[in-house]
Design a protein around this motif. Sequence first.
Motif, PDB file in Angstrom:
ATOM      1  N   ALA A 153      -4.403 -14.064 -12.431  1.00 56.78           N
ATOM      2  CA  ALA A 153      -4.123 -12.640 -12.251  1.00 56.78           C
ATOM      3  C   ALA A 153      -2.786 -12.492 -11.542  1.00 56.78           C
ATOM      4  N   VAL A 154      -1.813 -11.891 -12.210  1.00 57.28           N
ATOM      5  CA  VAL A 154      -0.479 -11.750 -11.628  1.00 57.28           C
ATOM      6  C   VAL A 154      -0.441 -10.466 -10.796  1.00 57.28           C
ATOM      7  N   SER A 155      -0.392 -10.655  -9.479  1.00 52.46           N
ATOM      8  CA  SER A 155      -0.560  -9.532  -8.556  1.00 52.46           C
ATOM      9  C   SER A 155       0.738  -9.087  -7.892  1.00 52.46           C
ATOM     10  N   LYS A 156       1.875  -9.518  -8.421  1.00 47.99           N
ATOM     11  CA  LYS A 156       3.153  -9.062  -7.848  1.00 47.99           C
ATOM     12  C   LYS A 156       3.188  -7.533  -7.856  1.00 47.99           C
ATOM     13  N   THR A 157       3.731  -6.970  -6.811  1.00 49.76           N
ATOM     14  CA  THR A 157       3.856  -5.518  -6.571  1.00 49.76           C
ATOM     15  C   THR A 157       2.517  -4.837  -6.263  1.00 49.76           C
ATOM     16  N   VAL A 182      -3.471 -18.337 -18.936  1.00 45.42           N
ATOM     17  CA  VAL A 182      -2.683 -17.138 -19.235  1.00 45.42           C
ATOM     18  C   VAL A 182      -2.414 -16.403 -17.923  1.00 45.42           C
ATOM     19  N   ARG A 183      -1.204 -15.868 -17.809  1.00 48.68           N
ATOM     20  CA  ARG A 183      -0.779 -15.174 -16.579  1.00 48.68           C
ATOM     21  C   ARG A 183      -0.706 -13.685 -16.881  1.00 48.68           C
ATOM     22  N   VAL A 184      -1.660 -12.935 -16.365  1.00 44.66           N
ATOM     23  CA  VAL A 184      -1.824 -11.552 -16.813  1.00 44.66           C
ATOM     24  C   VAL A 184      -1.695 -10.579 -15.642  1.00 44.66           C
ATOM     25  N   GLY A 185      -0.743  -9.654 -15.751  1.00 45.89           N
ATOM     26  CA  GLY A 185      -0.568  -8.623 -14.732  1.00 45.89           C
ATOM     27  C   GLY A 185      -0.940  -7.249 -15.261  1.00 45.89           C
ATOM     28  N   THR A 186      -0.086  -6.705 -16.129  1.00 51.51           N
ATOM     29  CA  THR A 186      -0.230  -5.326 -16.611  1.00 51.51           C
ATOM     30  C   THR A 186      -1.606  -5.021 -17.197  1.00 51.51           C
ATOM     31  N   ALA A 187      -2.142  -5.907 -17.994  1.00 53.65           N
ATOM     32  CA  ALA A 187      -3.435  -5.630 -18.638  1.00 53.65           C
ATOM     33  C   ALA A 187      -4.574  -5.557 -17.621  1.00 53.65           C
ATOM     34  N   GLY A 227       1.464 -17.270 -22.014  1.00 55.68           N
ATOM     35  CA  GLY A 227       0.736 -16.084 -22.435  1.00 55.68           C
ATOM     36  C   GLY A 227       0.692 -15.074 -21.301  1.00 55.68           C
ATOM     37  N   MET A 228       1.074 -13.831 -21.622  1.00 61.58           N
ATOM     38  CA  MET A 228       1.036 -12.736 -20.659  1.00 61.58           C
ATOM     39  C   MET A 228       0.310 -11.573 -21.351  1.00 61.58           C
ATOM     40  N   SER A 229       0.317 -10.396 -20.732  1.00 59.35           N
ATOM     41  CA  SER A 229      -0.487  -9.290 -21.266  1.00 59.35           C
ATOM     42  C   SER A 229      -0.280  -9.063 -22.771  1.00 59.35           C
ATOM     43  N   ALA A 230       0.989  -9.153 -23.217  1.00 52.55           N
ATOM     44  CA  ALA A 230       1.293  -8.759 -24.592  1.00 52.55           C
ATOM     45  C   ALA A 230       1.086  -9.879 -25.618  1.00 52.55           C
ATOM     46  N   GLU A 260       1.995 -14.881  -7.815  1.00 56.46           N
ATOM     47  CA  GLU A 260       2.967 -14.029  -7.122  1.00 56.46           C
ATOM     48  C   GLU A 260       4.383 -14.501  -7.420  1.00 56.46           C
ATOM     49  N   ASN A 261       5.320 -13.542  -7.471  1.00 53.74           N
ATOM     50  CA  ASN A 261       6.720 -13.847  -7.773  1.00 53.74           C
ATOM     51  C   ASN A 261       7.653 -13.729  -6.585  1.00 53.74           C
ATOM     52  N   TYR A 262       7.296 -12.876  -5.641  1.00 59.26           N
ATOM     53  CA  TYR A 262       8.229 -12.558  -4.558  1.00 59.26           C
ATOM     54  C   TYR A 262       7.664 -13.129  -3.268  1.00 59.26           C
ATOM     55  N   LEU A 288       3.431 -27.593 -18.198  1.00 57.33           N
ATOM     56  CA  LEU A 288       4.601 -26.759 -18.458  1.00 57.33           C
ATOM     57  C   LEU A 288       4.271 -25.279 -18.341  1.00 57.33           C
ATOM     58  N   MET A 289       5.288 -24.514 -17.985  1.00 61.70           N
ATOM     59  CA  MET A 289       5.198 -23.052 -17.991  1.00 61.70           C
ATOM     60  C   MET A 289       6.362 -22.507 -18.792  1.00 61.70           C
ATOM     61  N   ALA A 290       6.108 -21.460 -19.575  1.00 60.06           N
ATOM     62  CA  ALA A 290       7.201 -20.831 -20.315  1.00 60.06           C
ATOM     63  C   ALA A 290       6.997 -19.320 -20.363  1.00 60.06           C
ATOM     64  N   ILE A 291       8.117 -18.623 -20.380  1.00 56.31           N
ATOM     65  CA  ILE A 291       8.131 -17.164 -20.550  1.00 56.31           C
ATOM     66  C   ILE A 291       9.019 -16.863 -21.754  1.00 56.31           C
ATOM     67  N   PRO A 292       8.483 -16.904 -22.967  1.00 49.63           N
ATOM     68  CA  PRO A 292       9.330 -16.620 -24.128  1.00 49.63           C
ATOM     69  C   PRO A 292       9.853 -15.186 -24.058  1.00 49.63           C
ATOM     70  N   PHE A 333       2.555 -19.743  -7.162  1.00 46.30           N
ATOM     71  CA  PHE A 333       3.895 -19.155  -7.127  1.00 46.30           C
ATOM     72  C   PHE A 333       4.512 -19.271  -8.514  1.00 46.30           C
ATOM     73  N   ILE A 334       4.926 -18.117  -9.088  1.00 49.04           N
ATOM     74  CA  ILE A 334       5.420 -18.126 -10.474  1.00 49.04           C
ATOM     75  C   ILE A 334       6.821 -17.533 -10.605  1.00 49.04           C
ATOM     76  N   GLY A 335       7.477 -17.240  -9.477  1.00 53.69           N
ATOM     77  CA  GLY A 335       8.797 -16.602  -9.532  1.00 53.69           C
ATOM     78  C   GLY A 335       9.933 -17.593  -9.347  1.00 53.69           C
ATOM     79  N   PRO A 353       0.520  -0.574 -15.549  1.00 57.65           N
ATOM     80  CA  PRO A 353       1.968  -0.790 -15.489  1.00 57.65           C
ATOM     81  C   PRO A 353       2.486  -0.881 -14.051  1.00 57.65           C
ATOM     82  N   ARG A 354       3.497  -1.738 -13.881  1.00 61.39           N
ATOM     83  CA  ARG A 354       4.115  -1.876 -12.561  1.00 61.39           C
ATOM     84  C   ARG A 354       5.205  -0.842 -12.376  1.00 61.39           C
ATOM     85  N   ASN A 355       5.427  -0.418 -11.138  1.00 59.39           N
ATOM     86  CA  ASN A 355       6.592   0.412 -10.852  1.00 59.39           C
ATOM     87  C   ASN A 355       7.840  -0.460 -10.934  1.00 59.39           C
TER      88      ASN A 355
END
Length: 230
Positions: A31-35, A214-219, A198-201, A54-56, A158-162, A76-78, A223-225
Motif C-alpha cells: 500500500a503506497v501511503s505517500k502524502t 504490486v505497489r498501489v496508492g491511488t486505487a 504494477g501500480m493502480s493503472a 513511502e517515497n518521502y 527488481l523494481m520498475a516504474i514503466p 522505501f520506494i522513492g 487521488p493524491r493532491n
Amino acid sequence: MLADKYSAVRQQIRLACENAARSPDSVSLLAVSKTRSADEVRELSLCGQRAFGENYLQEALDKIEALSDLALEWHFIGPIQSNKTRPIAEHFDWVHSVDRLKVATRLSEQRPAQLPPLNICLQVNISDEASKSGCTPDELPALADAVARLPNLRLRGLMAIPKPEDDPERQRTVFAQVRQLLEHLQHRQPALDTLSMGMSADIEAAVLEGSTMVRVGTALFGPRNPPSAR
Ligand SMILES: *Cc1c(COP(=O)(O)O)cnc(C)c1O
C-alpha cells in the motif's frame, strides 16, 4: 470507504492471478501511503494491510514514529540521496529504489546489527526515459553481483516504474522485459524472488507478466493532491 477500496483492490489482484493461472498468494500488496496521514495508514492496517510504501523520507519517518504501536512493514520506494541513507537503513524493512552501489554500500554499513538484513530491490530504468531514477539494463548484472556481496543487505529482485501506457498489451510488453531481466539474474542468483511492478493503472498487466508485489496508492486511497497543495 477505505475498507471498500481495499477489498476491491484485493479482488482485482485475485482475479488477475486467476487469469494468469497463478496462486493468489504469489502476489503481495504494497500500500503506497505517500502524502497520506498516519490516521489513514492506521485505518488501512485495521483492514488487515501490513506493508506500506513511502517515497518521502521525513514524511515517512514521522508516520513510522506515530504508528510504532502497530507491527507494520515499511518499504522505501522513492529516490534516495546518498547522504540520507542512515535513517532508511535504521527504520525500513525494504528498499525498492536502489540504483547504484554507493547507496547500497552505505545502507549495508548503516544497517543496525540487531536488525535482520535490509531487503533490497534494484530499480531498473526500463522505459529508458529522461528520468534519472533506475540503473540501465546493461548495468544490472554487475550491480546485482556487487550488492549481493554486501553483508547487511538481502538482494530480493527488481523494481520498475514503466512510463504510463494505456494499452494493456504494451503495458505487458514492458513488464515482460523486466521479468526477463530478473530471470537472467536468477541464473547466477537463484534466491532472487521479487518483481516489484504494477501500480493502480496496470495491476493486471503486471500480474500477468509475473509481478510478485504490486505497489498501489491511488486505487486504495483515492487521488493524491499535487505536491504544491500539500
Ligand atoms: C506513487 C507510487 C506508486 C503508486 O502509484 P499509484 O498510481 O497511486 O498506484 C507506486 N510506486 C512508486 C514508486 C510510486 O512512487
